[in-house]
Design an enzyme around this catalytic site. Structure first.
Site, PDB file in Angstrom:
ATOM      1  N   ARG A 128       3.712  -3.084   1.202  1.00 49.36           N
ATOM      2  CA  ARG A 128       4.720  -3.844   0.477  1.00 49.36           C
ATOM      3  C   ARG A 128       4.225  -5.272   0.249  1.00 49.36           C
ATOM      4  NH1 ARG A 128       7.435  -0.866   4.460  1.00 49.36           N
ATOM      5  NH2 ARG A 128       8.887   0.700   3.638  1.00 49.36           N
ATOM      6  N   LYS A 153       9.536  -3.144   7.177  1.00 49.49           N
ATOM      7  CA  LYS A 153      10.912  -2.987   6.719  1.00 49.49           C
ATOM      8  C   LYS A 153      11.638  -1.906   7.509  1.00 49.49           C
ATOM      9  CE  LYS A 153      13.565  -2.047   2.512  1.00 49.49           C
ATOM     10  NZ  LYS A 153      13.462  -1.757   1.048  1.00 49.49           N
ATOM     11  N   HIS A 215       5.686  -4.072  -7.312  1.00 52.51           N
ATOM     12  CA  HIS A 215       6.045  -2.961  -6.434  1.00 52.51           C
ATOM     13  C   HIS A 215       5.564  -1.627  -6.993  1.00 52.51           C
ATOM     14  CE1 HIS A 215       8.272  -1.324  -3.041  1.00 52.51           C
ATOM     15  NE2 HIS A 215       8.756  -0.386  -3.839  1.00 52.51           N
ATOM     16  N   ARG A 218       2.574   0.007  -5.347  1.00 47.80           N
ATOM     17  CA  ARG A 218       2.861   0.863  -4.188  1.00 47.80           C
ATOM     18  C   ARG A 218       3.206   2.270  -4.662  1.00 47.80           C
ATOM     19  NH1 ARG A 218       4.803   0.908   1.229  1.00 47.80           N
ATOM     20  NH2 ARG A 218       6.778   1.971   1.536  1.00 47.80           N
ATOM     21  N   HIS A 241       7.549   4.956   5.492  1.00 48.74           N
ATOM     22  CA  HIS A 241       8.932   5.331   5.224  1.00 48.74           C
ATOM     23  C   HIS A 241       9.614   5.783   6.506  1.00 48.74           C
ATOM     24  CE1 HIS A 241       8.358   6.115   0.632  1.00 48.74           C
ATOM     25  NE2 HIS A 241       8.599   4.859   0.909  1.00 48.74           N
ATOM     26  N   TYR A 250       8.157  11.081  -4.796  1.00 43.34           N
ATOM     27  CA  TYR A 250       6.834  11.119  -5.415  1.00 43.34           C
ATOM     28  C   TYR A 250       6.321  12.537  -5.635  1.00 43.34           C
ATOM     29  CZ  TYR A 250       6.838   6.226  -4.018  1.00 43.34           C
ATOM     30  OH  TYR A 250       7.180   4.906  -3.854  1.00 43.34           O
TER      31      TYR A 250
END
Length: 302
Positions: A128, A153, A215, A218, A241, A250
């Site tokens: 990120r 995150k 972003h 990514r 994640h 994805y």
């Protein structure tokens, strides 16, 4: 903010901005007990009329919902009206912009020198923006070819392997820099970059690339892994994640492989006539699919 967010949320400054700019001007006129689902719906409708995206409104509603839960815990009110308000669907607002190989070459040619290693880091690690800007040299092990991503995150630290292209890039960057703490530091201040939006946007414009956000690099990293046949669990771990559901967005990227797999069945049936196809034979003997790779040199990715 002072009693909870500063102590529990790394993004408390973003919360404070949302509260002061949008939520306080509307909800500040109400007592806690006067906030009803109807009042909340009026707030959402007003935000939509101002052109605010559904995803941004959802973030605001989520903050307010948490504030009311805290108010209940602190004996300031007895109920939370936000639990009766459903969040907007964000399926139509999710952007899936992928940087293609030919665009990547043009982007690097149009980028200033300080931006190129930042772009390469994003494309080769999927980190990120905040993780890249706050990266310290102590987190980088060039001998083991690893990057330790901390304070993420999701709250989970992770290790990302370095491929040869990025290892060479970082080794050269370290030799050119003075002994500083941050990998990507502004040479004028010695402090890490906080934003490259202006230079990134300028490079995209110069390269003739439209609708690309930082972003999206990514997204590009994840999509290229899926297209190359990397399993979704590995992609999840690399992206950091919290849930595999976040990574599954994805999986649309392997549509080409799915189409080719189905076409193999049709082709095999034509060859075998009326005999039933041997699916195991098809899977084993089918030629491998060549995955399109980015241009070579500084604009490539493994």
């Amino acid at each position: 903010i002072n009693d909870y967010a500063k102590a529990n949320k790394r993004s408390w400054k973003c919360d404070r901005y949302r509260i002061e700019a949008s939520m306080k001007p509307f909800f500040g006129q109400y007592e806690l007990q006067s906030v009803t689902p109807l009042v909340i719906e009026r707030y959402r409708a007003g935000r939509l009329d101002k052109g605010i995206s559904r995803s941004s409104i959802n973030r605001e509603i989520t903050i307010m919902k948490r504030m009311f839960n805290l108010a209940i815990d602190w004996s300031l009110t007895d109920s939370n009206p936000f639990v009766k308000v459903k969040l907007f669907s964000e399926k139509d607002t999710q952007k899936e912009r992928i940087l293609e190989a030919e665009e990547e070459g043009r982007l690097f040619m149009a980028s200033p020198s300080y931006l190129k290693p930042i772009l390469r880091m994003a494309l080769h690690t999927g980190m990120r923006r905040g993780e890249i800007f706050n990266l310290r040299w102590r987190q980088v092990d060039l001998e083991k070819r690893e990057i330790a991503v901390l304070q993420t995150k999701s709250g989970k630290n992770r290790i990302i392997p370095l491929n040869e292209i990025l290892r060479v890039e970082l080794a050269g960057l370290k030799n050119r820099q003075d002994k500083g703490e941050f990998v990507f530091a502004n040479p004028k201040t010695g402090l890490p970059y906080t934003e490259v939006k202006k230079s990134f946007k300028g490079a995209c414009k110069k390269a003739g690339i439209e609708d690309l956000r930082f972003h999206d690099l990514r997204h590009t990293f994840a999509t290229r892994l899926i297209r190359a046949g990397v399993d979704i669990i590995t992609v999840k771990e690399l992206l950091g994640h919290y849930s595999i559901r976040m990574t599954q967005r994805y999986t649309h990227s392997n549509q080409l492989q799915k189409k080719l797999a189905v076409e193999r069945l049709a082709g095999n049936k034509l060859e075998m006539g009326s005999e039933g196809p041997n699916l195991l034979h098809i899977c084993d003997a089918a030629p491998s699919v060549e995955i399109a790779r980015p241009v070579t040199g500084s604009a490539s990715i493994n």
